[in-house]
Structure formats: structure tokens, C-alpha cells
Design an enzyme around this catalytic site. Structure first.
Site, PDB file in Angstrom:
ATOM      1  N   GLY A  35       0.801  -1.222   0.000  1.00  0.00           N
ATOM      2  CA  GLY A  35       0.000   0.000   0.000  1.00  0.00           C
ATOM      3  C   GLY A  35       0.829   1.265   0.000  1.00  0.00           C
ATOM      4  CG  HIS A  41       2.782   0.476  -5.625  1.00  0.00           C
ATOM      5  ND1 HIS A  41       2.993   1.544  -4.793  1.00  0.00           N
ATOM      6  CD2 HIS A  41       3.390  -0.589  -5.035  1.00  0.00           C
ATOM      7  CE1 HIS A  41       3.689   1.159  -3.742  1.00  0.00           C
ATOM      8  NE2 HIS A  41       3.950  -0.126  -3.862  1.00  0.00           N
TER       9      HIS A  41
END
Ligand code: PAF
Length: 287
Positions: A35, A41
Site C-alpha cells: 500500500g 505500483h
């Protein structure tokens, strides 16, 4: 592109979705993350879009891979922001289990990969790669992906997982994706948020010295000399404290016994700026 993304917090519910996707013959991709998403990402999701029909992103800050004095508690978290970013990037299923869902009882099983875990971060962070290999195995068991996408900033992690998948005949293809950098060269990392302005400025020495290393390789400078120069360059930064500067063969991460032109190598750096430990690397070849 905004599309409907579902957030799933339990293994049972994820399995129901995966079974249905498999029944429909979909190619499943996983982007495992902890996260606090950034462009790095999102580049993995983009790569997944090219190969897969269903993209699962996991967000799980895995306690098994943090040492007792590391930043598990303060690791940056912002699930609302992550959810929006993942949905906009085209994630289909966002898997966000709690620690109690992944490890309801103390876990007694450990996946440990030898050799490639010995140098670099494996030496500085004992047990780290066991934690990574164990959670990634568990995620693969839950999601049964055809493809899994990992960033090359964590090149040793990619080497460890690739070895594990090969050794255990896991039916998943590992897709390494290039390092994504800020405009000024800093490799993107969720941990960059810890840096003070001064630390961040000095941290640019990592990407700058890797660039220099590339030119030194072109000039035919010996690897031992390049390593010395890198140490000297990084040490010029008053806030930098070197964890390691290494040049190893890639992807087996063994020492370079003999410099042979064309041999793949990794120049790997781990340096603390204040309390924040950053890593960066260059995968290249001997000229
Ligand atoms: O690279 C990471 O963020 C983590 O190590 C991973 C692969 C998600 C496992 O927790």
C-alpha cells in the site's frame, strides 16, 4: 479509466471471485503491495493490464517481513487514497486483509530460500526474505495468479521469488518491471515520505552515483575501483550512512570472481538518510 473495483477483505470471499474467474477462463494477474501506492505500483498494474483479464492488487503490510526494530508500526498507510488510485489504474479486485485474517494463529510455516537471500538486504535484515517468501506464497495460494508483477527496485526480492517459484514449481510467471523514478531521479518508494527535505535532496546521490557507475563501466574501470568510487561519492553526503554498496552477478547474486564482458551484474545500494533506509540498483553488464 475509472471502472468498478471490488474491495475484498477475506480469503473466503477472494476464493469465490477467483473460482468464478477461473471458470470463465480469465488470465489472473496479481500485484502484491504493502500500500501507500505511488507511480511505481501503478506501472505494475499497467503491465498487468497487458497480460491479464483480471487484476488483483493486494495491500497488506506484512508483519513477518519486518525486524523487531523496523518500521512495521509506522509504515505509511492510507487505504482511502490507495483505493482511488487502484480503481483509476484498472485494478479489478483489491485484496485488503487484516493481519488477523492472514495470520489468525501464530504461523508455524516458513518459506526460506537459500543463497540469493544471503547478501545485500538478506544480510542486513535477517528473516526479511523469509517473511516475504512466506506471504507471497500465501497470496499465490489465495489468488492462484497466472502472472505476478514486481518492481525491480527490489531486485533481490524478485530474484528470491523467481527462485522460489522455480524450486516449488508454482504455476505462476513472475514479471519483473522497471524501476520508476521521480523527475529528479529518486527511485519511487512508499518510504520516501519519511524523508525531510534535506534528506531527500541528499538521497539523490543514489541515482546520480548509479548513473556515474554506468559511465565508469563504459570507460572500462575495474569493478573494485567503481565500488570504491561509489562509496566515496555517497559518503560525501553528510546525512548518508551506508548499509551496503555491492556489485554482484545477476540474478544469482554471487560475487564476481572474474570480470567477463557481457556478464550481467547488479550494482546495489542501501543507504540510510537519517532514520530512513533507501535502496536503489542498476542491472547492467560488464563491458
Ligand atoms: O514489495 C513489497 O511491497 C512486499 O515485500 C510484498 C512483495 C508485497 C510482500 O509483502
Amino acid at each position: 479509466m475509472i471502472q468498478t473495483m471490488q474491495q475484498i477483505a477475506t480469503i473466503a470471499k477472494m476464493r469465490t471471485h477467483i473460482n468464478e474467474a477461473r471458470r470463465q477462463g480469465k488470465r489472473i494477474g496479481i500485484v502484491p503491495t504493502m500500500g501507500f501506492l505511488h507511480e511505481g505500483h501503478l506501472s505494475l498494474v499497467k503491465a498487468a493490464r497487458e497480460k491479464c483479464d483480471l487484476i488483483v492488487m493486494s495491500i497488506f503490510v506484512n508483519p513477518l517481513q519486518f525486524g523487531p526494530n523496523e518500521d512495521f508500526e509506522r509504515y505509511p498507510r492510507n487505504i482511502e487514497r490507495d483505493r482511488e488510485m487502484a480503481a483509476s489504474a484498472g485494478v479489478d479486485l483489491l485484496f485488503t486483509p487484516e493481519v488477523s485474517e492472514m495470520y489468525p494463529k501464530p504461523i508455524l510455516t516458513n518459506i526460506s530460500v537459500a543463497n540469493v537471500t544471503a547478501p545485500l538486504c538478506g544480510a542486513s535484515r535477517p528473516g526479511h526474505f523469509d517473511g516475504v517468501a512466506t506471504v507471497v506464497t500465501k497470496l499465490f495460494q489465495i489468488v492462484q495468479p497466472d502472472y505476478a508483477f514486481f518492481g525491480q527496485k527490489d531486485a533481490q526480492q524478485v530474484a528470491v521469488i523467481t527462485q522460489m517459484v522455480h524450486d516449488l514449481s508454482m504455476p505462476v510467471q513472475i514479471v519483473p518491471c522497471p524501476i520508476i523514478r521521480e523527475a529528479d531521479g529518486l527511485a519511487m518508494s512508499s518510504r520516501n515520505v519519511y524523508l525531510s527535505q534535506e534528506e531527500r535532496t541528499q538521497a539523490l546521490v543514489l541515482s546520480q552515483s548509479l548513473k556515474l557507475a554506468e559511465t565508469w563501466l563504459d570507460e572500462g574501470i575495474a569493478l573494485v575501483e567503481i565500488k570504491d568510487r561509489l562509496i566515496q561519492k555517497i559518503t560525501e553526503m553528510p546525512l548518508a550512512s551506508i548499509d551496503y554498496v555491492e556489485i554482484l552477478r545477476f540474478p544469482n547474486l554471487e560475487p564476481v570472481e572474474q570480470e567477463v564482458a557481457g556478464q550481467a551484474i547488479i550494482i546495489a545500494l542501501a543507504v540510510k538518510f537519517g532514520k530512513t533506509r533507501l535502496i536503489d540498483n542498476l542491472i547492467t553488464e560488464i563491458r
